[in-house]
Design a protein around this motif. Structure first.
Motif, PDB file in Angstrom:
ATOM      1  N   SER A   1       0.858  -1.182   0.000  1.00 29.39           N
ATOM      2  CA  SER A   1       0.000   0.000   0.000  1.00 29.39           C
ATOM      3  C   SER A   1       0.893   1.231   0.000  1.00 29.39           C
ATOM      4  O   SER A   1       2.122   1.134   0.102  1.00 29.39           O
ATOM      5  N   MET A   2       0.260   2.405  -0.127  1.00 29.05           N
ATOM      6  CA  MET A   2       0.996   3.660  -0.159  1.00 29.05           C
ATOM      7  C   MET A   2       0.254   4.718   0.644  1.00 29.05           C
ATOM      8  O   MET A   2      -0.929   4.568   0.943  1.00 29.05           O
ATOM      9  N   SER A   3       0.958   5.800   0.955  1.00 25.90           N
ATOM     10  CA  SER A   3       0.347   6.973   1.566  1.00 25.90           C
ATOM     11  C   SER A   3       1.067   8.210   1.069  1.00 25.90           C
ATOM     12  O   SER A   3       2.219   8.135   0.619  1.00 25.90           O
ATOM     13  N   ARG A   4       0.365   9.313   1.155  1.00 21.42           N
ATOM     14  CA  ARG A   4       1.003  10.614   0.957  1.00 21.42           C
ATOM     15  C   ARG A   4       0.928  11.351   2.280  1.00 21.42           C
ATOM     16  O   ARG A   4      -0.115  11.355   2.943  1.00 21.42           O
ATOM     17  N   ILE A   5       2.039  11.969   2.685  1.00 22.86           N
ATOM     18  CA  ILE A   5       2.056  12.753   3.921  1.00 22.86           C
ATOM     19  C   ILE A   5       2.443  14.183   3.568  1.00 22.86           C
ATOM     20  O   ILE A   5       3.471  14.412   2.922  1.00 22.86           O
ATOM     21  N   ASP A   6       1.588  15.106   3.954  1.00 17.99           N
ATOM     22  CA  ASP A   6       1.849  16.529   3.718  1.00 17.99           C
ATOM     23  C   ASP A   6       2.100  17.220   5.049  1.00 17.99           C
ATOM     24  O   ASP A   6       1.432  16.930   6.051  1.00 17.99           O
TER      25      ASP A   6
ATOM     26  N   PHE B   1       9.049   8.928  13.382  1.00 19.99           N
ATOM     27  CA  PHE B   1       8.442  10.253  13.224  1.00 19.99           C
ATOM     28  C   PHE B   1       9.028  10.919  11.986  1.00 19.99           C
ATOM     29  O   PHE B   1      10.055  10.498  11.436  1.00 19.99           O
ATOM     30  N   GLN B   2       8.358  12.005  11.549  1.00 22.49           N
ATOM     31  CA  GLN B   2       8.906  12.886  10.516  1.00 22.49           C
ATOM     32  C   GLN B   2       8.539  14.323  10.880  1.00 22.49           C
ATOM     33  O   GLN B   2       7.413  14.592  11.294  1.00 22.49           O
ATOM     34  N   LYS B   3       9.483  15.248  10.693  1.00 22.84           N
ATOM     35  CA  LYS B   3       9.234  16.653  11.001  1.00 22.84           C
ATOM     36  C   LYS B   3       9.752  17.538   9.869  1.00 22.84           C
ATOM     37  O   LYS B   3      10.887  17.369   9.401  1.00 22.84           O
ATOM     38  N   ASN B   4       8.902  18.460   9.424  1.00 23.92           N
ATOM     39  CA  ASN B   4       9.312  19.451   8.442  1.00 23.92           C
ATOM     40  C   ASN B   4      10.156  20.498   9.156  1.00 23.92           C
ATOM     41  O   ASN B   4       9.674  21.185  10.059  1.00 23.92           O
ATOM     42  N   ILE B   5      11.421  20.633   8.764  1.00 26.84           N
ATOM     43  CA  ILE B   5      12.311  21.548   9.478  1.00 26.84           C
ATOM     44  C   ILE B   5      12.240  22.972   8.933  1.00 26.84           C
ATOM     45  O   ILE B   5      12.819  23.892   9.516  1.00 26.84           O
ATOM     46  N   ALA B   6      11.530  23.165   7.820  1.00 26.67           N
ATOM     47  CA  ALA B   6      11.400  24.512   7.261  1.00 26.67           C
ATOM     48  C   ALA B   6      10.337  25.293   8.025  1.00 26.67           C
ATOM     49  O   ALA B   6       9.267  24.776   8.318  1.00 26.67           O
ATOM     50  N   LYS B   7      10.626  26.540   8.315  1.00 27.89           N
ATOM     51  CA  LYS B   7       9.687  27.368   9.080  1.00 27.89           C
ATOM     52  C   LYS B   7       8.702  28.121   8.185  1.00 27.89           C
ATOM     53  O   LYS B   7       7.722  28.686   8.668  1.00 27.89           O
ATOM     54  N   SER B   8       8.953  28.114   6.865  1.00 28.03           N
ATOM     55  CA  SER B   8       8.069  28.877   5.978  1.00 28.03           C
ATOM     56  C   SER B   8       7.623  28.110   4.737  1.00 28.03           C
ATOM     57  O   SER B   8       6.799  28.616   3.982  1.00 28.03           O
ATOM     58  N   ALA B   9       8.138  26.899   4.524  1.00 24.42           N
ATOM     59  CA  ALA B   9       7.796  26.146   3.321  1.00 24.42           C
ATOM     60  C   ALA B   9       7.180  24.792   3.695  1.00 24.42           C
ATOM     61  O   ALA B   9       7.608  24.150   4.656  1.00 24.42           O
ATOM     62  N   PRO B  10       6.171  24.331   2.940  1.00 25.55           N
ATOM     63  CA  PRO B  10       5.584  23.019   3.199  1.00 25.55           C
ATOM     64  C   PRO B  10       6.498  21.901   2.699  1.00 25.55           C
ATOM     65  O   PRO B  10       7.502  22.156   2.023  1.00 25.55           O
ATOM     66  N   ALA B  11       6.150  20.684   3.041  1.00 27.30           N
ATOM     67  CA  ALA B  11       6.894  19.506   2.576  1.00 27.30           C
ATOM     68  C   ALA B  11       5.909  18.375   2.336  1.00 27.30           C
ATOM     69  O   ALA B  11       4.772  18.409   2.824  1.00 27.30           O
ATOM     70  N   SER B  12       6.341  17.386   1.579  1.00 29.95           N
ATOM     71  CA  SER B  12       5.482  16.229   1.321  1.00 29.95           C
ATOM     72  C   SER B  12       6.327  15.024   0.951  1.00 29.95           C
ATOM     73  O   SER B  12       7.427  15.159   0.400  1.00 29.95           O
ATOM     74  N   VAL B  13       5.808  13.828   1.278  1.00 29.37           N
ATOM     75  CA  VAL B  13       6.488  12.581   0.931  1.00 29.37           C
ATOM     76  C   VAL B  13       5.458  11.575   0.421  1.00 29.37           C
ATOM     77  O   VAL B  13       4.264  11.694   0.692  1.00 29.37           O
ATOM     78  N   ILE B  14       5.957  10.594  -0.309  1.00 26.82           N
ATOM     79  CA  ILE B  14       5.175   9.407  -0.646  1.00 26.82           C
ATOM     80  C   ILE B  14       5.754   8.255   0.163  1.00 26.82           C
ATOM     81  O   ILE B  14       6.976   8.054   0.189  1.00 26.82           O
ATOM     82  N   ALA B  15       4.899   7.521   0.851  1.00 26.58           N
ATOM     83  CA  ALA B  15       5.325   6.384   1.664  1.00 26.58           C
ATOM     84  C   ALA B  15       4.784   5.093   1.080  1.00 26.58           C
ATOM     85  O   ALA B  15       3.640   5.055   0.609  1.00 26.58           O
ATOM     86  N   ALA B  16       5.600   4.057   1.093  1.00 24.45           N
ATOM     87  CA  ALA B  16       5.172   2.734   0.635  1.00 24.45           C
ATOM     88  C   ALA B  16       5.330   1.735   1.772  1.00 24.45           C
ATOM     89  O   ALA B  16       6.255   1.841   2.589  1.00 24.45           O
ATOM     90  N   PHE B  17       4.400   0.759   1.836  1.00 21.84           N
ATOM     91  CA  PHE B  17       4.367  -0.229   2.910  1.00 21.84           C
ATOM     92  C   PHE B  17       4.267  -1.641   2.339  1.00 21.84           C
ATOM     93  O   PHE B  17       3.644  -1.846   1.285  1.00 21.84           O
ATOM     94  N   ASP B  18       4.825  -2.606   3.064  1.00 21.89           N
ATOM     95  CA  ASP B  18       4.703  -4.002   2.637  1.00 21.89           C
ATOM     96  C   ASP B  18       3.517  -4.675   3.325  1.00 21.89           C
ATOM     97  O   ASP B  18       3.619  -5.792   3.836  1.00 21.89           O
TER      98      ASP B  18
END
Length: 218
Positions: A95-100, A157-174
């Motif tokens: 499966s997959m996820s998107r994290i914003d 955990f995951q943390k966006n270290i930018a104080k003014s810009a967004p971030a996003s990842v795609i996650a995959a799972f087994d």
């Protein structure tokens, strides 16, 4: 000689049994699209009638665009593409996820009890990591185009270290349904106050205040 023969037979029997068990985990049909309307579950979903299968069972567009992470309490939001939204994943073990993440957003410490996870950074800079069972933190700053892996069942955990810009990842799972257990909400939403007081050495009123933010699951 008889003893050697007996041991040999035992070993051969064990090997044959192990092979038989392994073969049972293989798919016995091309597809097994989840019948989400069927209440019966046997470690997964029952299969939809193949004559009723459509391309839509294998299609999901929910990861195409970013979700509003700034509207959440931690500044992060997960959009999952699991078997519950993509029935064609049933029995496939993935499966997959998107994290914003909003600026400075955090996907709080949690575990996936049924899957390892690998993330690919679409945009931004993140500080990510997991904790081993020995209590060691394995963490790193990662950037756009980079990948990081979280082993199955370990707190991460995951943390966006930018104080003014967004971030996003795609996650995959087994796993077709990895499951997510949040550390804080599980502890303070489910455990009795006296257990928490003793465990964290907090004062009862401190525990009560934290627990008031988390409603127990029914």
């Amino acid at each position: 000689m008889a003893s050697v023969t007996t041991h040999l037979l035992v070993v051969v029997t064990m090997l044959v049994s192990a092979m038989a068990v392994a073969s049972e985990s293989n798919m016995l049909q091309d597809i097994c699209v989840a019948d989400l309307s069927n209440a019966v579950k046997v470690n997964g979903y029952t299969c939809k009638d193949t004559t009723q299968v459509t391309p839509e069972d294998f299609y999901f567009q929910g990861l195409a665009t970013a979700s509003a992470a700034s509207n959440t309490s931690t500044g992060a939001i997960v959009t999952g593409a699991t078997v519950e939204k993509l029935p064609g994943l049933n029995t496939l073990g993935l499966s997959m996820s998107r994290i914003d993440y909003a600026p400075n957003g955090l996907n709080p410490p949690h575990i996936h009890p049924r899957a390892s996870e690998i993330i690919y950074v679409l945009e931004g800079q993140l500080y990510v990591g997991f904790v081993t069972t020995a209590g060691k933190l394995v963490a790193k700053h990662i950037n756009k185009g980079e990948v990081f892996v979280f082993p199955k069942g370990l707190l991460h955990f995951q943390k966006n270290i930018a104080k003014s810009a967004p971030a996003s990842v795609i996650a995959a799972f087994d796993s077709q349904l990895p499951g997510t257990q949040s550390l804080v909400s599980s502890l303070f939403g489910a455990l009795p106050e006296d257990i928490l007081v003793k465990s964290f050495q907090f004062k009862p009123k401190q525990v009560k205040k934290i627990k008031s933010r988390y409603q127990p699951k029914k």
